[in-house]
Design a protein around this motif. Structure first.
Motif, PDB file in Angstrom:
ATOM      1  N   GLN A  87       4.653   2.759  -0.646  1.00 15.38           N
ATOM      2  CA  GLN A  87       3.429   2.657   0.145  1.00 15.38           C
ATOM      3  C   GLN A  87       2.236   2.338  -0.746  1.00 15.38           C
ATOM      4  O   GLN A  87       1.361   1.554  -0.373  1.00 15.38           O
ATOM      5  CB  GLN A  87       3.181   3.961   0.907  1.00 15.38           C
ATOM      6  CG  GLN A  87       1.950   3.933   1.818  1.00 15.38           C
ATOM      7  CD  GLN A  87       2.064   2.904   2.911  1.00 15.38           C
ATOM      8  OE1 GLN A  87       2.979   2.967   3.724  1.00 15.38           O
ATOM      9  NE2 GLN A  87       1.145   1.939   2.939  1.00 15.38           N
ATOM     10  N   MET A  88       2.222   2.925  -1.938  1.00  5.87           N
ATOM     11  CA  MET A  88       1.140   2.663  -2.871  1.00  5.87           C
ATOM     12  C   MET A  88       1.102   1.178  -3.243  1.00  5.87           C
ATOM     13  O   MET A  88       0.039   0.548  -3.220  1.00  5.87           O
ATOM     14  CB  MET A  88       1.322   3.509  -4.135  1.00  5.87           C
ATOM     15  CG  MET A  88       0.281   3.249  -5.218  1.00  5.87           C
ATOM     16  SD  MET A  88       0.599   4.195  -6.722  1.00  5.87           S
ATOM     17  CE  MET A  88       2.095   3.387  -7.324  1.00  5.87           C
ATOM     18  N   PHE A  89       2.264   0.606  -3.551  1.00 13.42           N
ATOM     19  CA  PHE A  89       2.319  -0.812  -3.910  1.00 13.42           C
ATOM     20  C   PHE A  89       2.010  -1.701  -2.710  1.00 13.42           C
ATOM     21  O   PHE A  89       1.380  -2.749  -2.855  1.00 13.42           O
ATOM     22  CB  PHE A  89       3.689  -1.155  -4.498  1.00 13.42           C
ATOM     23  CG  PHE A  89       3.830  -0.803  -5.944  1.00 13.42           C
ATOM     24  CD1 PHE A  89       3.313  -1.630  -6.926  1.00 13.42           C
ATOM     25  CD2 PHE A  89       4.477   0.350  -6.333  1.00 13.42           C
ATOM     26  CE1 PHE A  89       3.428  -1.315  -8.273  1.00 13.42           C
ATOM     27  CE2 PHE A  89       4.599   0.691  -7.675  1.00 13.42           C
ATOM     28  CZ  PHE A  89       4.073  -0.140  -8.646  1.00 13.42           C
ATOM     29  N   GLU A  90       2.467  -1.291  -1.530  1.00 14.86           N
ATOM     30  CA  GLU A  90       2.151  -2.061  -0.322  1.00 14.86           C
ATOM     31  C   GLU A  90       0.640  -2.092  -0.080  1.00 14.86           C
ATOM     32  O   GLU A  90       0.090  -3.121   0.318  1.00 14.86           O
ATOM     33  CB  GLU A  90       2.877  -1.469   0.885  1.00 14.86           C
ATOM     34  CG  GLU A  90       4.366  -1.765   0.911  1.00 14.86           C
ATOM     35  CD  GLU A  90       5.061  -1.141   2.109  1.00 14.86           C
ATOM     36  OE1 GLU A  90       6.046  -1.730   2.587  1.00 14.86           O
ATOM     37  OE2 GLU A  90       4.625  -0.054   2.564  1.00 14.86           O
ATOM     38  N   ASP A  91      -0.024  -0.962  -0.339  1.00 15.61           N
ATOM     39  CA  ASP A  91      -1.473  -0.888  -0.158  1.00 15.61           C
ATOM     40  C   ASP A  91      -2.202  -1.739  -1.201  1.00 15.61           C
ATOM     41  O   ASP A  91      -3.174  -2.428  -0.889  1.00 15.61           O
ATOM     42  CB  ASP A  91      -1.947   0.560  -0.249  1.00 15.61           C
ATOM     43  CG  ASP A  91      -1.485   1.400   0.934  1.00 15.61           C
ATOM     44  OD1 ASP A  91      -1.089   0.814   1.957  1.00 15.61           O
ATOM     45  OD2 ASP A  91      -1.496   2.644   0.825  1.00 15.61           O
ATOM     46  N   ILE A  92      -1.733  -1.670  -2.438  1.00 19.35           N
ATOM     47  CA  ILE A  92      -2.396  -2.417  -3.520  1.00 19.35           C
ATOM     48  C   ILE A  92      -2.301  -3.918  -3.280  1.00 19.35           C
ATOM     49  O   ILE A  92      -3.291  -4.651  -3.391  1.00 19.35           O
ATOM     50  CB  ILE A  92      -1.768  -2.065  -4.886  1.00 19.35           C
ATOM     51  CG1 ILE A  92      -2.114  -0.623  -5.283  1.00 19.35           C
ATOM     52  CG2 ILE A  92      -2.252  -3.039  -5.966  1.00 19.35           C
ATOM     53  CD1 ILE A  92      -1.380  -0.142  -6.519  1.00 19.35           C
ATOM     54  N   PHE A  93      -1.094  -4.390  -2.935  1.00 18.67           N
ATOM     55  CA  PHE A  93      -0.869  -5.824  -2.808  1.00 18.67           C
ATOM     56  C   PHE A  93      -0.973  -6.329  -1.366  1.00 18.67           C
ATOM     57  O   PHE A  93      -0.816  -7.524  -1.125  1.00 18.67           O
ATOM     58  CB  PHE A  93       0.501  -6.187  -3.383  1.00 18.67           C
ATOM     59  CG  PHE A  93       0.623  -5.913  -4.860  1.00 18.67           C
ATOM     60  CD1 PHE A  93      -0.194  -6.565  -5.769  1.00 18.67           C
ATOM     61  CD2 PHE A  93       1.539  -4.992  -5.342  1.00 18.67           C
ATOM     62  CE1 PHE A  93      -0.087  -6.321  -7.127  1.00 18.67           C
ATOM     63  CE2 PHE A  93       1.659  -4.739  -6.689  1.00 18.67           C
ATOM     64  CZ  PHE A  93       0.834  -5.406  -7.596  1.00 18.67           C
ATOM     65  N   GLU A  94      -1.215  -5.392  -0.422  1.00 17.78           N
ATOM     66  CA  GLU A  94      -1.355  -5.744   0.989  1.00 17.78           C
ATOM     67  C   GLU A  94      -0.141  -6.535   1.479  1.00 17.78           C
ATOM     68  O   GLU A  94      -0.245  -7.645   2.021  1.00 17.78           O
ATOM     69  CB  GLU A  94      -2.650  -6.538   1.219  1.00 17.78           C
ATOM     70  CG  GLU A  94      -3.898  -5.738   0.870  1.00 17.78           C
ATOM     71  CD  GLU A  94      -5.184  -6.496   1.172  1.00 17.78           C
ATOM     72  OE1 GLU A  94      -5.153  -7.380   2.035  1.00 17.78           O
ATOM     73  OE2 GLU A  94      -6.207  -6.191   0.532  1.00 17.78           O
TER      74      GLU A  94
END
Length: 280
Positions: free
Chosen positions: A234-241
């Motif tokens: 989720q953190m990576f999904e948020d960072i890279f949208e």
């Protein structure tokens, strides 16, 4: 989703990782997970029979998200046991065997899953009928039901939670079968559409990012291992949208790649070492 449900799903993720570390055979891994998931559902059934649900929303969340996630994986692993038990020893027959299994799956999908109104409701993300589909006792016999429903425990099933589990199992099993072919890349290896408005953009494949996430988790490099796969992804999904989809089963496919399995991590290592050598 409530914390108690998140903990259950997180425990299942950890069990998958643990059993993979034991380096058991594929069939033994699948059998272990069938037993583990079956016991998990049995324990949940006991708890719900004793305590019930805290609210209507709690009941909907359980039958829409939690039970189908567990039951879908149970159906998937059970199918893996079946198909691998009959897998040919002769490697020349592998492709034809798994091709036939894929044809059978697609036929079942068209007949039993994709043709229903509920399937369209589920895939489009609608919520307006959730109280009908995901609460106990709501069933319209005029619609007609699959015969399996008359043999299940109606105090632990809404009928449609099983339908969601079937869809999830299909997705997992389809990815598993396509991953058997060296010529077919898993869907999770697709690249993202570049978001020009994002501050940071991931410009490699989905599989590459999933490899990195699992490596960070398994090496306990994030919060000493306390952060689960879901939180890290989720953190990576948020960072890279971006949206990674079902990362667990994308990772499961990587185990059966031909050649180098952790391709991206080896690419990173080689790239860094080459840069160090050139910078001397």
């Amino acid at each position: 989703m409530k914390q108690k449900y998140k903990q259950i799903l997180l425990s299942i993720e950890k069990e998958v990782i643990n059993v993979q570390r034991t380096k058991k055979s594929l069939i033994d891994e699948a059998i272990h997970m069938v037993s583990y998931l079956d016991n998990t559902l049995t324990d949940l059934k006991t708890q719900i029979n004793q305590k019930g649900f805290e609210s209507i929303l709690d009941e909907i969340i359980f039958f829409k998200h939690v039970k189908p996630e567990i039951l879908g994986s149970l159906l998937f692993y059970n199918k893996v046991v079946q198909v691998e038990s009959y897998s040919p020893i002769n490697s020349e027959l592998f492709e034809s065997y798994y091709t036939e299994q894929l044809k059978l799956l697609n036929k079942e999908y068209r007949k039993d899953i994709a043709s229903s109104d509920f399937y369209r409701y589920y895939r489009t993300g609608r919520t307006d009928k959730d109280e009908y589909y995901y609460r106990l006792g709501n069933l319209n016999y005029f619609d007609g039901v699959d015969s399996f429903f008359f043999g299940i425990d109606r105090e632990f099933s809404t009928y449609y939670d099983y339908k969601v589990a079937q869809i999830k199992a299909y997705d997992q099993y389809h990815s598993y079968l396509t991953g058997k072919f060296n010529r077919i890349e898993p869907r999770a290896n697709d690249t993202f559409d570049l978001n020009e408005d994002a501050e940071f953009s991931w410009t490699d494949s989905k599989n590459a990012l999933i490899e990195l996430i699992y490596a960070l988790h398994i090496s306990r490099s994030v919060s000493n291992g306390r952060a689960g796969i879901r939180k890290i992804s989720q953190m990576f999904e948020d960072i890279f949208e971006v949206s990674l989809g079902d990362i667990h089963h994308a990772f499961y496919q990587m185990k059966f790649r031909a050649g180098q399995r952790a391709r991206y991590l080896h690419f990173l290592k080689n790239s860094l070492e080459q840069y160090m050598d050139n910078d001397l």
